[in-house]
Design a protein around this motif. Structure first.
Motif, mmCIF file in Angstrom:
data_model
loop_
_atom_site.group_PDB
_atom_site.id
_atom_site.type_symbol
_atom_site.label_atom_id
_atom_site.label_comp_id
_atom_site.label_asym_id
_atom_site.label_seq_id
_atom_site.Cartn_x
_atom_site.Cartn_y
_atom_site.Cartn_z
ATOM 1 N N THR A 16 0.847 -1.183 0.000
ATOM 2 C CA THR A 16 0.000 0.000 0.000
ATOM 3 C C THR A 16 0.878 1.227 0.000
ATOM 4 O O THR A 16 2.015 1.201 0.444
ATOM 5 C CB THR A 16 -0.919 0.019 1.237
ATOM 6 N N LYS A 53 -13.244 -3.006 5.331
ATOM 7 C CA LYS A 53 -13.113 -3.948 4.215
ATOM 8 C C LYS A 53 -13.766 -5.283 4.548
ATOM 9 O O LYS A 53 -14.475 -5.876 3.720
ATOM 10 C CB LYS A 53 -11.638 -4.139 3.872
ATOM 11 N N PHE A 186 -11.680 -1.811 -7.028
ATOM 12 C CA PHE A 186 -11.898 -1.772 -5.576
ATOM 13 C C PHE A 186 -12.952 -2.814 -5.181
ATOM 14 O O PHE A 186 -12.787 -3.549 -4.201
ATOM 15 C CB PHE A 186 -12.367 -0.387 -5.137
ATOM 16 N N GLU A 202 -6.410 -8.948 -4.671
ATOM 17 C CA GLU A 202 -5.937 -7.786 -3.915
ATOM 18 C C GLU A 202 -5.290 -6.769 -4.857
ATOM 19 O O GLU A 202 -4.728 -7.128 -5.886
ATOM 20 C CB GLU A 202 -4.907 -8.204 -2.857
ATOM 21 N N ASN A 204 -2.268 -4.039 -5.531
ATOM 22 C CA ASN A 204 -0.915 -3.712 -5.084
ATOM 23 C C ASN A 204 -0.389 -2.543 -5.905
ATOM 24 O O ASN A 204 -1.111 -1.995 -6.749
ATOM 25 C CB ASN A 204 0.014 -4.935 -5.121
ATOM 26 N N ASN A 205 0.820 -2.139 -5.652
ATOM 27 C CA ASN A 205 1.353 -0.964 -6.337
ATOM 28 C C ASN A 205 2.281 -1.344 -7.482
ATOM 29 O O ASN A 205 3.187 -0.590 -7.841
ATOM 30 C CB ASN A 205 2.071 -0.038 -5.352
ATOM 31 N N GLN A 218 -2.095 0.584 -7.430
ATOM 32 C CA GLN A 218 -3.052 1.053 -6.429
ATOM 33 C C GLN A 218 -3.013 2.566 -6.237
ATOM 34 O O GLN A 218 -4.061 3.223 -6.164
ATOM 35 C CB GLN A 218 -2.765 0.353 -5.101
ATOM 36 N N TRP A 263 -7.639 1.785 1.519
ATOM 37 C CA TRP A 263 -6.315 1.743 0.870
ATOM 38 C C TRP A 263 -5.653 3.099 1.069
ATOM 39 O O TRP A 263 -5.682 3.957 0.185
ATOM 40 C CB TRP A 263 -6.471 1.417 -0.610
#
Length: 264
Positions: A16, A53, A186, A202, A204-205, A218, A263
């Motif tokens: 994140t 979440k 999302f 999920e 991620n970046n 993300q 997030w």
């Protein structure tokens, strides 16, 4: 990959990043196209972060599931052009096209998985592979050009889709649907938590996530979410899916402020 943001190897645990995006709360009393029970989100009110979440997953995980064939007809309703009931609006190209031209030939429209179906290897199986909240009509060639790329900034102008950009591992959608794309991802990251026989999806970046059950980038998605808030078309679409098909909602359309809470 054109963004300077550093990223880890594909398949690593989701990461994140901080964002300054802030969004105003929206009403829970309804949306264009109809109203929904204001108690739908009652267990989520006042929560934040991972607790939010978890609760949202419990709220939206119970839904009616469609077959992949049924998705064809559903998209003709969910993505109907408000100015021409005989057409659908294509996600990336923005073109209004006859509902009857769905198929696999050049210049037909087909079913785009915004969360690429290879990211988690769920294919077109009933469940994430047929979830209307991330399936949109798109030109066959444009769909192939996007492929299974993650989302990020930059690249060259995408063929047949002016306003979209792409490079070897990422896709940047046109400005009018940047937030739509973010909110669909999302939703998927909350709805599919690995407890129903499918992968735990999920954010991620990263870009270049391949077959790992992750989608990025993300930090960019959060920016797009703030820059392009839900519009009438997106709200109506959410309502139609809730009323007529899956009977669950995308909470990030109804409550945009919840995305940066989860997030952050």
């Amino acid at each position: 990959m054109t963004s300077p943001t550093a990223f880890a190897s594909a398949g690593t645990a989701p990461t994140t990043t901080s964002t300054t995006a802030t969004l105003p709360p929206t009403s829970t009393t309804g949306a264009p196209g109809g109203d929904y029970d204001p108690t739908y989100y009652r267990d989520a009110i006042g929560k934040s972060g991972s607790s939010l979440k978890t609760v949202l997953h419990q709220i939206i995980r119970t839904n009616t599931k469609l077959s992949y064939d049924q998705v064809w007809n559903a998209l003709k309703v969910t993505d109907e052009d408000p100015g021409n009931a005989a057409n659908v609006v294509l996600l990336y190209s923005g073109r209004s096209q006859s509902k009857s031209t769905n198929g696999g030939n050049a210049d037909d429209w087909n079913r785009e998985h915004v969360w690429a179906k290879s990211h988690g290897d769920f294919g077109t199986a009933t469940g994430p592979g047929t979830d209307l909240h991330h399936l949109r009509p798109e030109d066959v060639s444009v769909n192939a050009n996007r492929g299974n790329k993650d989302f990020d900034l930059g690249g060259s102008v995408a063929a047949e889709a002016p306003g979209n950009y792409t490079d070897g591992d990422s896709w940047e959608p046109r400005n009018a649907v940047k937030g739509d794309v973010a909110r669909m991802l999302f939703y998927m990251a909350v709805r599919y938590e690995g407890g129903d026989g499918f992968a735990n999806l999920e954010l991620n970046n990263n870009v270049g996530n391949g077959t790992a059950p992750y989608m990025g980038r993300q930090s960019v998605l959060l920016q797009w979410h703030a820059q392009d808030p839900p519009d009438a078309f997106e709200k109506r679409r959410n309502q139609v899916i809730y009323d007529a098909y899956q009977h669950n909602r995308n909470p990030f359309i109804d409550h945009p402020e919840w995305a940066p809470s989860i997030w952050n």
